[in-house]
Write a protein that holds these residues in place. Structure first.
Motif, PDB file in Angstrom:
ATOM      1  N   LEU A 133       0.770  -1.171   0.007  1.00 59.50           N
ATOM      2  CA  LEU A 133       0.079   0.060   0.089  1.00 59.50           C
ATOM      3  C   LEU A 133       0.852   1.285  -0.002  1.00 59.50           C
ATOM      4  CD1 LEU A 133      -2.976  -1.046   2.564  1.00 59.50           C
ATOM      5  CD2 LEU A 133      -2.692  -1.310  -0.121  1.00 59.50           C
ATOM      6  N   ALA A 134       1.961   1.128   0.792  1.00 64.11           N
ATOM      7  CA  ALA A 134       3.065   2.205   0.705  1.00 64.11           C
ATOM      8  C   ALA A 134       3.910   2.311  -0.525  1.00 64.11           C
ATOM      9  CB  ALA A 134       3.790   2.320   1.805  1.00 64.11           C
ATOM     10  N   PHE A 135       4.299   1.014  -0.984  1.00 60.07           N
ATOM     11  CA  PHE A 135       5.223   0.943  -2.298  1.00 60.07           C
ATOM     12  C   PHE A 135       4.419   1.620  -3.339  1.00 60.07           C
ATOM     13  CE2 PHE A 135       6.795  -1.161  -5.945  1.00 60.07           C
ATOM     14  CZ  PHE A 135       8.220  -1.185  -5.846  1.00 60.07           C
ATOM     15  N   SER A 136       3.349   1.293  -3.783  1.00 60.19           N
ATOM     16  CA  SER A 136       2.961   1.819  -5.145  1.00 60.19           C
ATOM     17  C   SER A 136       2.781   3.456  -4.958  1.00 60.19           C
ATOM     18  CB  SER A 136       1.571   1.007  -5.399  1.00 60.19           C
ATOM     19  OG  SER A 136       0.971   1.681  -6.271  1.00 60.19           O
ATOM     20  N   PRO A 137       2.098   4.117  -4.077  1.00 67.89           N
ATOM     21  CA  PRO A 137       2.071   5.474  -4.011  1.00 67.89           C
ATOM     22  C   PRO A 137       3.775   6.085  -4.280  1.00 67.89           C
ATOM     23  CG  PRO A 137       1.508   4.814  -1.904  1.00 67.89           C
ATOM     24  CD  PRO A 137       1.584   3.533  -3.174  1.00 67.89           C
ATOM     25  N   PHE A 138       4.621   5.593  -3.509  1.00 66.32           N
ATOM     26  CA  PHE A 138       5.961   5.890  -3.405  1.00 66.32           C
ATOM     27  C   PHE A 138       6.565   6.117  -4.766  1.00 66.32           C
ATOM     28  CE2 PHE A 138      10.599   5.614  -2.845  1.00 66.32           C
ATOM     29  CZ  PHE A 138      10.961   6.926  -2.172  1.00 66.32           C
ATOM     30  N   LYS A 139       6.231   4.762  -5.359  1.00 72.75           N
ATOM     31  CA  LYS A 139       6.853   4.779  -6.862  1.00 72.75           C
ATOM     32  C   LYS A 139       6.193   6.046  -7.650  1.00 72.75           C
ATOM     33  CE  LYS A 139       7.317   1.435 -10.476  1.00 72.75           C
ATOM     34  NZ  LYS A 139       7.010  -0.058 -10.988  1.00 72.75           N
ATOM     35  N   TYR A 140       4.886   6.143  -7.389  1.00 71.90           N
ATOM     36  CA  TYR A 140       4.332   7.042  -8.429  1.00 71.90           C
ATOM     37  C   TYR A 140       5.050   8.511  -7.880  1.00 71.90           C
ATOM     38  CZ  TYR A 140       0.656  10.902  -8.591  1.00 71.90           C
ATOM     39  OH  TYR A 140       0.044  12.162  -8.886  1.00 71.90           O
ATOM     40  N   LEU A 141       5.249   8.777  -6.783  1.00 71.37           N
ATOM     41  CA  LEU A 141       5.866   9.907  -6.378  1.00 71.37           C
ATOM     42  C   LEU A 141       7.402  10.197  -6.862  1.00 71.37           C
ATOM     43  CD1 LEU A 141       4.667  10.227  -2.365  1.00 71.37           C
ATOM     44  CD2 LEU A 141       4.009  11.749  -4.648  1.00 71.37           C
ATOM     45  N   ILE A 142       8.130   9.083  -7.265  1.00 73.10           N
ATOM     46  CA  ILE A 142       9.378   9.421  -7.483  1.00 73.10           C
ATOM     47  C   ILE A 142       9.289   9.964  -8.775  1.00 73.10           C
ATOM     48  CG2 ILE A 142      11.335   8.156  -8.695  1.00 73.10           C
ATOM     49  CD1 ILE A 142      10.906   5.764  -6.698  1.00 73.10           C
ATOM     50  N   GLY A 143       8.572   9.716  -9.846  1.00 72.26           N
ATOM     51  CA  GLY A 143       8.507  10.302 -11.121  1.00 72.26           C
ATOM     52  C   GLY A 143       7.819  11.672 -10.997  1.00 72.26           C
ATOM     53  N   ARG A 144       6.911  11.961 -10.106  1.00 70.70           N
ATOM     54  CA  ARG A 144       6.207  13.271 -10.036  1.00 70.70           C
ATOM     55  C   ARG A 144       7.169  14.279  -9.361  1.00 70.70           C
ATOM     56  NH1 ARG A 144       3.112  13.302 -13.662  1.00 70.70           N
ATOM     57  NH2 ARG A 144       2.631  15.493 -12.962  1.00 70.70           N
ATOM     58  N   VAL A 145       8.040  13.727  -8.135  1.00 69.53           N
ATOM     59  CA  VAL A 145       8.949  14.667  -7.532  1.00 69.53           C
ATOM     60  C   VAL A 145      10.421  14.800  -8.155  1.00 69.53           C
ATOM     61  CG1 VAL A 145       9.866  15.244  -5.364  1.00 69.53           C
ATOM     62  CG2 VAL A 145       7.319  14.188  -5.467  1.00 69.53           C
ATOM     63  N   ARG A 146      11.004  13.630  -8.287  1.00 72.83           N
ATOM     64  CA  ARG A 146      12.130  13.554  -8.604  1.00 72.83           C
ATOM     65  C   ARG A 146      12.609  13.586 -10.161  1.00 72.83           C
ATOM     66  NH1 ARG A 146      17.374  13.057  -7.167  1.00 72.83           N
ATOM     67  NH2 ARG A 146      18.756  11.228  -7.796  1.00 72.83           N
ATOM     68  N   GLY A 147      11.645  13.083 -10.737  1.00 73.50           N
ATOM     69  CA  GLY A 147      11.943  13.258 -12.473  1.00 73.50           C
ATOM     70  C   GLY A 147      12.672  11.884 -12.777  1.00 73.50           C
TER      71      GLY A 147
END
Length: 363
Positions: free
Chosen positions: A109-123
């Protein structure tokens, strides 16, 4: 409290600490970037309930079938239930089994949104460098050019797609095998702990610091058509496969389209998120191969061959650069040894007796 029950409680506490810390860290990171609702969105997705519900049902089914096979001569429901109760519901094993299942659920449940955030935040800052490394490794050529020269037929490509897709079932079955197995507590705990560490350290921490998108998304992100020949070739092979065997497709094309559309629309669906380096497919395949050698050499070699094929498929289908799997494999194996060290230091201890680890016949 028995020695074995004490071990299970220690293992349970370790899993709870690791998963709890990971979920808390992801929540803090999401909150810092004003996207805390990502965790709730992931948890409410029906796919999560379906996957984990079916896994739990499969676990119970495995126990019932094994117990029915053992009691086949007597053929009585009472004997089947007694075997299930003594195996699946043993108190000194049930605690850790429920913990690993709950920990796996919470972690995903935490892994999926963090993976999403990597692209949105870090590029995706590392793609150009990974492309250049691939050219160095193959003397000016991309890895896919080598794989398509060797396995470029529609049949070979369809087989590589099946191998790549089968990875999901292999991962799920490996966990079910370890949860069901009870004859070797050290192996069971080490693989299950390494499984969680691989998701966290390789799939989250390393993926964050080595953020990249992969060849299939290169043109979308950088406006560079370097991998357009690969994607055009995959679409052509997809059409040829469908013409020969209607209903068969290169699933990777649809999956890549879905991932890109989710990224472009900022849709935080469960399973969304783009991350290439390091390759989680190869990391887990390597971890399973290392665990296979702990069972016997034949299992280890079979899973090693599978890991190599998954690496080839990851390049062939446009998911990964050549180096992604080369880096991912040793990282996956490293989680096995890290898990072993953590168990020795925090669960078993130097004074653990063999009777505390061996558990008798497999349940």
């Amino acid at each position: 409290m028995s020695d074995r029950l004490r071990l299970e409680w220690r293992f349970t506490a370790l899993i709870a600490l690791i998963v709890g810390s990971y979920v808390a860290a992801v929540a803090l990171y999401a909150n810092a970037h004003n996207d805390l609702q990502a965790l709730a969105i992931s948890g409410l997705n029906p796919l999560v309930v379906l996957v984990f519900g079916s896994t739990l049902g499969l676990l119970l089914g495995c126990y019932v079938l094994r117990s029915a096979w053992r009691a086949r001569k007597q053929n009585t429901v009472a004997l089947v239930w007694a075997d299930v109760r003594q195996g699946a519901l043993r108190r000194d094993q049930l605690i850790a089994r429920l913990t690993i299942f709950a920990g796996w659920f919470c972690m995903m449940l935490a892994f999926s949104p963090f993976k999403y955030l990597i692209g949105r935040v870090r590029g995706f800052p590392f793609d150009p460098m990974l492309l250049r490394i691939g050219h160095v490794l193959f003397f000016g050529h991309d890895g896919w050019q080598i794989t398509h020269a060797m396995f470029g037929s529609p049949v070979a490509t369809a087989i590589l797609q099946m191998v790549y897709s089968a990875w999901f079932f292999m991962v799920w079955l490996s966990i079910i095998y370890c949860i069901v197995r009870s004859d070797d507590a050290r192996f069971r705990m080490q693989f299950l702990l390494a499984f969680l560490l691989c998701w966290i350290l390789v799939g989250s921490v390393a993926a964050y610091w080595l953020a990249s998108a992969g060849p299939c998304f290169y043109q979308h992100i950088f406006g560079d058509a370097h991998f357009a020949p690969l994607m055009n070739r995959l679409h052509m092979l997809d059409q040829k496969i469908a013409a020969v065997a209607p209903g068969w497709r290169l699933l990777s094309i649809d999956e890549q389209n879905w991932l890109w559309n989710s990224y472009a629309d900022s849709a935080n669906a469960f399973g969304a998120g783009i991350s290439a380096m390091p390759s989680m497919h190869v990391a887990f395949a390597a971890l399973m191969a290392r665990g296979g050698f702990a069972i016997d050499r034949r299992t280890g070699w079979i899973l090693s061959i599978s890991a190599v094929l998954i690496w080839i498929a990851s390049i062939h289908l446009g998911w990964h650069y050549t180096i992604d799997g080369i880096v991912g494999a040793p990282m996956g194996v490293a989680t096995w040894y890290l898990a072993g060290w953590m168990l020795r230091a925090l669960v078993f201890g130097a004074s653990a007796r063999p009777s505390m680890i061996a558990e008798g016949p497999a349940a």
